[in-house]
Design an enzyme around this catalytic site. Sequence first.
Site, PDB file in Angstrom:
ATOM      1  CB  THR A  26      -0.938  -0.026   1.226  1.00  0.00           C
ATOM      2  OG1 THR A  26      -1.862  -1.095   1.042  1.00  0.00           O
ATOM      3  CG2 THR A  26      -1.697   1.269   1.399  1.00  0.00           C
ATOM      4  CB  THR A 106       0.456  -3.528   6.347  1.00  0.00           C
ATOM      5  OG1 THR A 106      -0.800  -3.632   5.651  1.00  0.00           O
ATOM      6  CG2 THR A 106       0.953  -2.104   6.304  1.00  0.00           C
ATOM      7  CG  ASP A 107      -2.411  -7.291   3.767  1.00  0.00           C
ATOM      8  OD1 ASP A 107      -2.716  -6.481   4.666  1.00  0.00           O
ATOM      9  OD2 ASP A 107      -3.025  -7.380   2.693  1.00  0.00           O
TER      10      ASP A 107
HETATM   11  N1  ASP Z   1      -2.694  -5.445   0.772  1.00  0.00           N
HETATM   12  C1  ASP Z   1      -1.642  -4.487   1.065  1.00  0.00           C
HETATM   13  C2  ASP Z   1      -0.325  -5.237   1.074  1.00  0.00           C
HETATM   14  O1  ASP Z   1      -0.053  -5.942   2.004  1.00  0.00           O
HETATM   15  C3  ASP Z   1      -1.925  -3.843   2.365  1.00  0.00           C
HETATM   16  C4  ASP Z   1      -0.925  -2.831   2.844  1.00  0.00           C
HETATM   17  O2  ASP Z   1       0.203  -2.732   2.374  1.00  0.00           O
HETATM   18  O3  ASP Z   1      -1.274  -2.096   3.803  1.00  0.00           O
HETATM   19  O4  ASP Z   1       0.422  -5.138   0.152  1.00  0.00           O
END
Ligand code: ASP
Length: 342
Positions: A26, A106-107
């Site tokens: 993200t 973040t995932d």
């Molecule tokens: N779906 C995204 C990822 O993990 C979520 C994020 O980065 O906050 O790439």
Amino acid sequence: MNTSISSSASASAALPRIVVLATGGTIAGSSSDATSTAGYQAGVIGVGELLDAVPSLSSVAQIQSEQIASIDSKDMTLELWSTLAQRVNVLLATDAVDGIVITHGTDTLEETAYLLHLTVKSTKPVVLTAAMRPSTALSADGPLNLLNAVTVAASQAAHGQGVLVAFNNRIHSARDVVKTSTYAIDAFQSPEVGALGWVQDGRVDFHRSAMRPHTVASEFSVGANWPLVDIVSSYAGASRVPVDALVDAGVRGIVVAGTGNGSIHATVQQALVDAVAHGVAVVRASRVGSGHVMRNGAASDDALGFVAAGSLNPYKARVLLMLTLAMGTSGPTALQRAFDTY
Ligand code: ASP
């Protein structure tokens, strides 16, 4: 993988030399609507653009960058883990690099961070960061997180601390950090133990160190071969179908996200006992999100041939189980030693 190095060489030669490895997420997300923080495409902004959004980076470090991948981290692969770990080790082995920042989604950030914590062979700083809001959002959190991550990687205090996660002004150990919110800017916490320290306005302050062995003190390394290790869950009315299917598929290890202190539905537990009889390693973790799973607590590990995950959540327990099995270690006693150590 695009590993071409672009350099913004305007910074003073006296500043630490930090390589930013971008993988997507993200923090590199984009939406046509600035008010959209949930509907966007992750991983589409290149590392050059991410760096350009933070001009003050040049007063903190001499930055080089590489685009390792451009993915939503939900799609992280074992092959990409191998590529990333090997690249980090190659870069840190040279005198030309003082530290590394990895931008990530973040995932699965907590999984990648823990993998690197156990397989990077350097005391130089490695700092992961990410963002909860895409780069196009009002109040995007990525630029400040990136600046703070580079600030931590450039700091002398971060040497020897293992792999770190700089997020929302806090510095976490890769061993402890987990994502705890689907949307909040303060999404990362280290349950039970708290952050290692904080970073703000160029100041880096550590209050404690990670106690368990990591990086140069870790026995693990990343190779090309990953043993098949999967995760099952225990819940009301759970069946043995997933465990049996995994055993049939030739899985080498199963982590169970148990209820409470790693307790397991009787039906699933019997399937796992049968899996152990087939030579499958079984690790009990908890789906709760904090606390630890006691050996011989909610299940008789000695009698059942299971291993207790301690304070590792199921996803980190899977990382450790894969690395341990990859070394040829097997049997509940040796595996429990790894979980008690790392
Ligand atoms: N779906 C995204 C990822 O993990 C979520 C994020 O980065 O906050 O790439």
